[in-house]
Design an enzyme around this catalytic site. Structure first.
Site, mmCIF file in Angstrom:
data_model
loop_
_atom_site.group_PDB
_atom_site.id
_atom_site.type_symbol
_atom_site.label_atom_id
_atom_site.label_comp_id
_atom_site.label_asym_id
_atom_site.label_seq_id
_atom_site.Cartn_x
_atom_site.Cartn_y
_atom_site.Cartn_z
ATOM 1 N N GLN A 24 58.830 33.442 -45.323
ATOM 2 C CA GLN A 24 59.473 32.779 -46.455
ATOM 3 C C GLN A 24 58.806 33.380 -47.684
ATOM 4 O O GLN A 24 57.607 33.644 -47.659
ATOM 5 C CB GLN A 24 59.199 31.267 -46.445
ATOM 6 C CG GLN A 24 59.902 30.511 -45.348
ATOM 7 C CD GLN A 24 61.343 30.239 -45.673
ATOM 8 O OE1 GLN A 24 61.836 30.641 -46.719
ATOM 9 N NE2 GLN A 24 62.036 29.585 -44.752
ATOM 10 N N SER A 25 59.574 33.548 -48.735
ATOM 11 C CA SER A 25 58.982 34.362 -49.795
ATOM 12 C C SER A 25 57.891 33.660 -50.586
ATOM 13 O O SER A 25 56.964 34.282 -51.049
ATOM 14 C CB SER A 25 60.046 34.921 -50.716
ATOM 15 O OG SER A 25 60.776 33.861 -51.261
ATOM 16 N N THR A 26 57.973 32.361 -50.752
ATOM 17 C CA THR A 26 56.874 31.718 -51.474
ATOM 18 C C THR A 26 56.355 30.547 -50.659
ATOM 19 O O THR A 26 57.053 30.012 -49.808
ATOM 20 C CB THR A 26 57.328 31.186 -52.849
ATOM 21 O OG1 THR A 26 58.295 30.174 -52.627
ATOM 22 C CG2 THR A 26 57.921 32.269 -53.713
#
Ligand SMILES: [Zn+2]
Length: 688
Positions: A24-26
């Site tokens: 997940q990107s953040t």
């Protein structure tokens, strides 16, 4: 081993690893979209369904919380590529596999390698065999689409932000001194103490003209400044600390303080090494600048002026704030040879006298070229003093007065702020006491801690009170009424305020700068030519002779020169010297005055000599009288001795000049009429 469930999955795929790539990107997404993360881990089961043994299924989740824009910091992705490149991987699995490598270059690289090693790729939709053209095209397209999506997404989000920002409605983090009111409007911090500190900062900047000066002022006065830390133990609350120059600069540069909402003052620049840094944008490139968006501490005009001043402070070709030293022209003196700013230094002479020296050394500093010019400043400064005294206007007096008033006002503000510190310490001490009183005495450990706290607070209060008292003791000197009156009186009298011993060099320089734009100095062998440019635009040229020994620049009190001027109206140089010595007025260098010293000073300040003054009044030489009456010089002297005509000494060698008298009248009758209408001047002349 189960039979393969999918036509593209071959036995050689199953004998190699199945990599499940989870990201997940953040970190926010990791927590907020736990469902998606769970689905990604669920791919492990899918791999088992396809027939991979548990021992060959590997989950790569190093990149949880890493942004997908670049592969540099995603170690998981790098490990994935490495494993594929070694031919150890049969299938790479991930939801929306195209996300694996949004960045097109990374993605193409992975596809290439997977193709070479016959590694399958599996996402939510299908399994792709990259040795087949169709699959490859589809995946390539997906990657491109994904990147385009990222781009449009960002543009859409940024667009939304900018739109809101353009209306001044975007809620951003507020600097100290502002808070959001419940309705979402920005208002000044209701804490008066915070407001006062910020106002004092801007006020001090107005006075000293540099951020360093502001910091020095706060620290010298023992004043703290409010901050609101965004991390650490004091996160989010107002925390009082020493004022740093960085903080002062941030506040001075922040348009919020002028009640202006600005957005897009900086941009984030990605560096090739993967880092990022903020870069300042030019004013024209800001996304939004909404004036009068909310209340402020200064006007927009003042903000603009401050920016200009800060900018000029940064560049070297600027006068800079007035410093302590004696050199009157520090910061406003230009080289007449090359036009650069001249720097100021001081030279200690025999006898402890310190002479200013104006040097054009910019070229030396920049290119190691030789020094361009060096000019002793003493004589130049005298000339400037004399010019100012002669050119002084009501404007300058007004300026002098306002300087004094500002000094008073600042002293009062500093005192008020220190008093606030006492109040705050008192409040905290009271609070600690109440806490201690409220605690159950049986709870001894807690009681002890609270008592210690109370003691600390009391100590702090004591300190604050001491600071306040110390400050009051020093400021009382400035603030008491007779002093104020004296300052006011001085302010209306420029020559006196200028030569008053209490007027500091710094104040003199400020006054000089109020009147003079700059002074260009050109040096010849024995003289310096001054081109004085006044603020009003007038230009004055003056020449100063340099004494042969070089730099014998003496600081002469203009009041003293005025006194010599007045005495010379009635006395010879020798008599003037005697009178000054009797009055106990010392010569700044020699101690005592003598004839030569007076003659020299009259010449140096371009004042007429005793002889010239008498001649202007119409006095005759004995030769002129002898010629007029056709007699010898001896006859004229006899007339004088007989008292028929009157004469006075014009020097100390007892040489005479003869009083004018009307033609045809006998000397004694003329004398009578004059005495009858005797002016004090005539009387004093006759006494000689
Ligand atoms: Zn020069």
């Amino acid at each position: 081993m189960n039979a393969p469930q999918h036509p593209k999955i071959q036995a050689h795929h199953l004998s190699r690893k199945a990599l499940v790539y989870v990201r997940q990107s953040t970190l926010h997404q990791v927590f907020a979209h736990g469902e998606s993360t769970a689905r990604q881990y669920g791919l492990t089961a899918t791999a088992q369904d396809f027939g991979w043994p548990d021992s060959l299924i590997e989950v790569i989740d190093d990149d949880l919380g890493q942004s997908g824009s670049s592969a540099t910091h995603r170690h998981g992705f790098q490990r994935l590529v490495a494993d594929v490149a070694l031919g150890q991987v049969g299938i790479v699995m991930g939801l929306e596999i195209s996300r694996l490598a949004r960045n097109n270059a990374d993605f193409q690289q992975l596809l290439q390698i997977c193709g070479l090693h016959q590694t399958l790729i599996c996402d939510a939709d299908a399994i792709y065999d990259l040795s087949q053209l169709n699959d490859r095209l589809i995946l390539g397209l997906k990657g491109t689409m994904s990147e385009a999506e990222l781009f449009t997404m960002r543009a859409r989000l940024q667009g939304g932000l900018r739109h809101k920002a353009a209306r001044g409605e975007l809620a951003t983090k507020l600097p100290i001194g502002f808070v959001y009111a419940p309705a979402g409007k920005v208002t000044l911090d209701p804490d008066q103490h915070v407001q006062e500190a910020i106002r004092l900062l801007f006020h001090t900047f107005r006075q000293v003209g540099s951020s360093i000066g502001v910091v020095k002022y706060f620290n010298r006065q023992g004043l703290t400044f409010p901050t609101r830390p965004i991390k650490g133990p004091h996160c989010g609350v107002v925390w009082w600390t020493d004022l740093s120059s960085g903080l002062a600069l941030r506040i001075l540069h922040n348009p919020r303080y002028a009640g202006v909402f600005a957005y897009g003052r900086t941009r984030l620049i990605q560096s090739p090494r993967g880092g990022a840094a903020y870069q300042k944008r030019k004013r024209e490139a800001w996304h939004a600048l909404v004036q009068q968006a909310h209340p402020g501490y200064i006007s927009w005009e003042e903000f603009e002026a401050n920016q200009e001043l800060l900018q000029r402070n940064m560049t070297r070709h600027h006068q800079g704030p007035a410093r302590m030293g004696a050199a009157l022209l520090q910061g406003i003196v230009l080289c007449g040879t090359c036009g650069r700013n001249m720097s100021t230094s001081y030279k200690r002479r025999a006898g402890g006298r310190i002479d200013p020296l104006y040097t054009c050394n910019r070229a030396k500093l920049d290119y190691s070229a030789p020094i361009c010019t060096s000019i002793p400043g003493g004589e130049v400064d005298h000339m400037i003093s004399a010019v100012l005294l002669e050119q002084v206007t009501p404007l300058a007096m007004e300026a002098a007065l306002s300087v004094q008033q500002e000094i008073l006002k600042r002293a009062q503000e500093a005192e008020k702020l220190l008093h606030r510190q006492v109040e705050r310490a008192q409040y905290e001490a009271d609070l600690a006491k109440r806490r201690l009183m409220a605690v159950d005495p049986a709870n001894r450990h807690v009681a002890q801690t609270l008592e210690d706290d109370w003691n600390d607070k009391l100590e702090h209060l004591q300190q604050a009170k001491q600071d306040y008292e110390a400050r009051r003791a020093t400021s009382r000197y400035v603030l008491d009424a007779p002093k104020q009156a004296e300052i006011r009186r001085l302010a209306t009298d420029f020559p006196r305020i200028w030569s008053h011993p209490a007027t500091s060099h710094q104040d003199k320089k400020r006054m000089a700068r109020l009147l003079i734009e700059d002074v260009t100095l050109r040096r010849d062998a024995y003289s310096v030519t001054l081109f004085i440019r006044f603020k009003a635009g007038a230009i004055l040229t003056r020449v100063v002779r340099l004494s042969r020994s070089g730099n014998k620049a003496t600081v002469m009190d203009p009041a003293l020169i005025a006194q010599i001027d007045a005495l010379t109206e009635q006395h010879t140089a020798g008599e003037v010297a005697t009178k000054l010595n009797e009055a106990g007025i010392p010569h700044p260098i020699r101690g005592d005055f003598d004839t030569n010293a007076v003659v020299y000073l009259l010449k140096r300040f371009k004042l007429p000599s005793r002889y010239q003054r008498l001649r202007v009044r119409g006095y005759w030489t004995q030769e002129e009288i002898a010629k007029r009456f056709g007699v010898s010089v001896q006859t004229v002297q006899r007339w004088r001795k007989n008292g028929w005509i009157h004469a006075v000494y014009y020097n100390d060698q007892k040489e005479y000049l003869y009083e004018p008298f009307f033609e045809g009248l006998p000397r004694h009758s003329q004398h009578q009429t004059q005495t009858a209408a005797a002016s004090p001047m005539a009387q004093s002349l006759q006494e000689e």
